[in-house]
Design a protein around this motif. Structure first.
Motif, PDB file in Angstrom:
ATOM      1  N   GLY A  33     -19.657   4.088   2.531  1.00  0.00           N
ATOM      2  CA  GLY A  33     -18.442   4.228   3.333  1.00  0.00           C
ATOM      3  C   GLY A  33     -17.421   3.166   2.969  1.00  0.00           C
ATOM      4  N   ILE A  34     -16.201   3.365   3.414  1.00  0.00           N
ATOM      5  CA  ILE A  34     -15.105   2.431   3.113  1.00  0.00           C
ATOM      6  C   ILE A  34     -15.141   1.257   4.090  1.00  0.00           C
ATOM      7  CG2 ILE A  34     -12.586   2.150   3.112  1.00  0.00           C
ATOM      8  CD1 ILE A  34     -12.378   5.010   2.066  1.00  0.00           C
ATOM      9  N   VAL A  35     -14.977   0.047   3.536  1.00  0.00           N
ATOM     10  CA  VAL A  35     -14.850  -1.165   4.344  1.00  0.00           C
ATOM     11  C   VAL A  35     -13.538  -1.847   3.977  1.00  0.00           C
ATOM     12  CG1 VAL A  35     -17.297  -1.548   4.735  1.00  0.00           C
ATOM     13  CG2 VAL A  35     -16.248  -2.432   2.655  1.00  0.00           C
ATOM     14  N   TRP A  36     -13.016  -2.666   4.913  1.00  0.00           N
ATOM     15  CA  TRP A  36     -11.701  -3.260   4.674  1.00  0.00           C
ATOM     16  C   TRP A  36     -11.494  -4.462   5.598  1.00  0.00           C
ATOM     17  CZ3 TRP A  36      -8.765  -2.884   9.182  1.00  0.00           C
ATOM     18  CH2 TRP A  36      -9.189  -1.932  10.102  1.00  0.00           C
ATOM     19  N   MET A  37     -10.552  -5.311   5.190  1.00  0.00           N
ATOM     20  CA  MET A  37     -10.186  -6.480   6.001  1.00  0.00           C
ATOM     21  C   MET A  37      -8.760  -6.895   5.625  1.00  0.00           C
ATOM     22  SD  MET A  37      -9.749 -10.023   5.788  1.00  0.00           S
ATOM     23  CE  MET A  37     -10.813 -10.680   4.503  1.00  0.00           C
ATOM     24  N   ILE A  38      -7.950  -7.211   6.640  1.00  0.00           N
ATOM     25  CA  ILE A  38      -6.569  -7.625   6.420  1.00  0.00           C
ATOM     26  C   ILE A  38      -6.486  -9.146   6.483  1.00  0.00           C
ATOM     27  CG2 ILE A  38      -4.170  -7.365   7.139  1.00  0.00           C
ATOM     28  CD1 ILE A  38      -5.532  -4.772   6.188  1.00  0.00           C
ATOM     29  N   LYS A  39      -6.107  -9.763   5.384  1.00  0.00           N
ATOM     30  CA  LYS A  39      -6.007 -11.224   5.315  1.00  0.00           C
ATOM     31  C   LYS A  39      -4.876 -11.715   6.214  1.00  0.00           C
ATOM     32  CE  LYS A  39      -5.152 -14.935   1.954  1.00  0.00           C
ATOM     33  NZ  LYS A  39      -4.771 -15.248   0.558  1.00  0.00           N
ATOM     34  N   ASP A  40      -5.141 -12.810   6.973  1.00  0.00           N
ATOM     35  CA  ASP A  40      -4.175 -13.477   7.853  1.00  0.00           C
ATOM     36  C   ASP A  40      -3.828 -12.678   9.100  1.00  0.00           C
ATOM     37  OD1 ASP A  40      -4.001 -15.656   6.109  1.00  0.00           O
ATOM     38  OD2 ASP A  40      -2.435 -14.685   4.937  1.00  0.00           O
ATOM     39  N   ALA A 161      -2.794  -5.997  -4.003  1.00  0.00           N
ATOM     40  CA  ALA A 161      -3.418  -6.339  -2.718  1.00  0.00           C
ATOM     41  C   ALA A 161      -2.504  -6.045  -1.538  1.00  0.00           C
ATOM     42  CB  ALA A 161      -3.836  -7.805  -2.715  1.00  0.00           C
ATOM     43  N   LYS A 162      -1.448  -5.294  -1.756  1.00  0.00           N
ATOM     44  CA  LYS A 162      -0.543  -4.965  -0.658  1.00  0.00           C
ATOM     45  C   LYS A 162      -1.221  -3.984   0.300  1.00  0.00           C
ATOM     46  CE  LYS A 162       3.693  -5.613  -3.366  1.00  0.00           C
ATOM     47  NZ  LYS A 162       4.911  -4.965  -3.906  1.00  0.00           N
ATOM     48  N   PRO A 163      -0.897  -4.062   1.598  1.00  0.00           N
ATOM     49  CA  PRO A 163      -1.494  -3.128   2.559  1.00  0.00           C
ATOM     50  C   PRO A 163      -0.947  -1.713   2.384  1.00  0.00           C
ATOM     51  CG  PRO A 163       0.134  -4.512   3.649  1.00  0.00           C
ATOM     52  CD  PRO A 163      -0.012  -5.055   2.255  1.00  0.00           C
ATOM     53  N   TRP A 164      -1.776  -0.729   2.659  1.00  0.00           N
ATOM     54  CA  TRP A 164      -1.321   0.652   2.666  1.00  0.00           C
ATOM     55  C   TRP A 164      -0.372   0.844   3.835  1.00  0.00           C
ATOM     56  CZ3 TRP A 164      -6.094  -1.316   3.443  1.00  0.00           C
ATOM     57  CH2 TRP A 164      -6.619  -1.247   4.729  1.00  0.00           C
ATOM     58  N   ARG A 165       0.542   1.786   3.705  1.00  0.00           N
ATOM     59  CA  ARG A 165       1.587   1.989   4.708  1.00  0.00           C
ATOM     60  C   ARG A 165       1.526   3.363   5.367  1.00  0.00           C
ATOM     61  NH1 ARG A 165       5.978  -1.588   4.643  1.00  0.00           N
ATOM     62  NH2 ARG A 165       5.673  -3.330   3.199  1.00  0.00           N
ATOM     63  N   ASP A 166       0.533   4.145   5.035  1.00  0.00           N
ATOM     64  CA  ASP A 166       0.455   5.517   5.527  1.00  0.00           C
ATOM     65  C   ASP A 166      -0.852   5.711   6.296  1.00  0.00           C
ATOM     66  OD1 ASP A 166       0.699   8.257   5.900  1.00  0.00           O
ATOM     67  OD2 ASP A 166       1.483   8.598   3.882  1.00  0.00           O
ATOM     68  N   THR A 167      -0.802   6.514   7.364  1.00  0.00           N
ATOM     69  CA  THR A 167      -2.012   6.794   8.144  1.00  0.00           C
ATOM     70  C   THR A 167      -2.808   7.966   7.574  1.00  0.00           C
ATOM     71  OG1 THR A 167      -0.749   8.218   9.655  1.00  0.00           O
ATOM     72  CG2 THR A 167      -1.021   5.905  10.286  1.00  0.00           C
ATOM     73  N   THR A 168      -2.312   8.595   6.492  1.00  0.00           N
ATOM     74  CA  THR A 168      -3.064   9.686   5.869  1.00  0.00           C
ATOM     75  C   THR A 168      -4.303   9.118   5.175  1.00  0.00           C
ATOM     76  OG1 THR A 168      -1.680   9.504   3.893  1.00  0.00           O
ATOM     77  CG2 THR A 168      -1.019  11.122   5.551  1.00  0.00           C
TER      78      THR A 168
END
Length: 273
Positions: A33-40, A161-168
């Protein structure tokens, strides 16, 4: 004698069952499965199957994860959707990690390999020029696509490393090889779909505000229309009264003129006599 035969038959069935059921369990090699973390900013999902949480682990975040049961060699697809970094933070943060988390026991299945085939982020399809390293992630392993603390995956187009901007959906397709058997085809239990949290309150508030605004606009429109009708009616009454005034003035002037004419005629007649 019959009892002994029945006992022997039941014993044989028990032995057969003991040899069949473990073989069925061997088809399940773990999950992906997909895992993720937003820095700061620190929203995160650490492992496959875990709830996505905020920094303090106090709030379950609103999103949807589709993980998979790995039942053997073959291609799988996992996805993640519904979450983006809050608007006030999105231009100032990076993705500490976005990757594929695997609970396969690579020590037991030492010949197992995992290959990332493609990923889709914000509608862009990425292919892999070289494979990300299989890194430790607690008791699991992870292959990172976005990695603000190290190297982003080597992809075409180039990964950042930019965050995604879409909820799709963000999707990752990957292929597993080197296990003892191939995956179960058309397996209804392959996908594990979890919807987490609840829709943000501000979204509900915005919808309610929009409805209230529409209702207010409708009420204002009705009031304006009613005021215009009353104004037209009042103006018509004023015009009618004005016309009546003109008529009475005209009659009065006409009457006054007649009196003057009568007086002049009377004076002339008197002078002649």
């Amino acid at each position: 004698m019959k009892i002994r035969k029945l006992a022997a038959a039941l014993s044989a069935l028990a032995v057969a069952a003991g040899t069949v059921f473990p073989c069925a369990a061997e088809g399940d090699y773990g999950q992906g499965g997909i895992v993720w973390m937003i820095k700061d900013q620190w929203d995160h999902r650490n492992n496959v199957g875990a709830d996505p949480k905020d920094e303090l682990e106090a709030q379950t975040l609103f999103c949807k994860h589709t993980d998979v049961n790995i039942t053997g060699n073959g291609q799988y697809e996992v996805s993640f959707e519904g979450y983006v970094v809050p608007e006030e933070d999105i231009d100032f943060v990076e993705v500490g990690m976005l990757g594929l988390d695997l609970s396969i026991d690579f020590d037991t299945y030492s010949d197992c390999t995992v290959t990332l085939d493609e990923a889709v982020i914000d509608g862009t399809t990425y292919t892999f020029n070289t494979q990300p390293e299989l890194e430790d992630n607690g008791s699991n392993k992870v292959m990172k696509l976005k990695n603000a603390y190290g190297k982003n995956a080597d992809t075409t187009p180039e990964m950042d490393a930019k965050p995604w901007r879409d909820t799709t959906p963000i999707t990752i397709k990957f292929t597993v090889a080197g296990l003892d058997s191939d995956k179960a085809e058309d397996n209804p239990d392959e996908q594990i779909v979890n919807e987490y949290g609840s829709a943000p309150a501000e979204a509900d508030s915005s919808a309610a505000q929009a409805e209230e605004s529409a209702a207010a606009d409708s009420t204002v429109g009705e009031e304006i229309s009613e005021n215009e009708t009353q104004k037209d009616s009042s103006q018509a009454e004023k015009n009618e009264n004005k016309d009546d005034g003109i008529h009475w003035t005209l009659f009065a002037c006409m009457g006054g003129g007649a009196v003057v004419v009568i007086i002049v005629i009377a004076l002339i007649a008197k002078k002649k006599t």
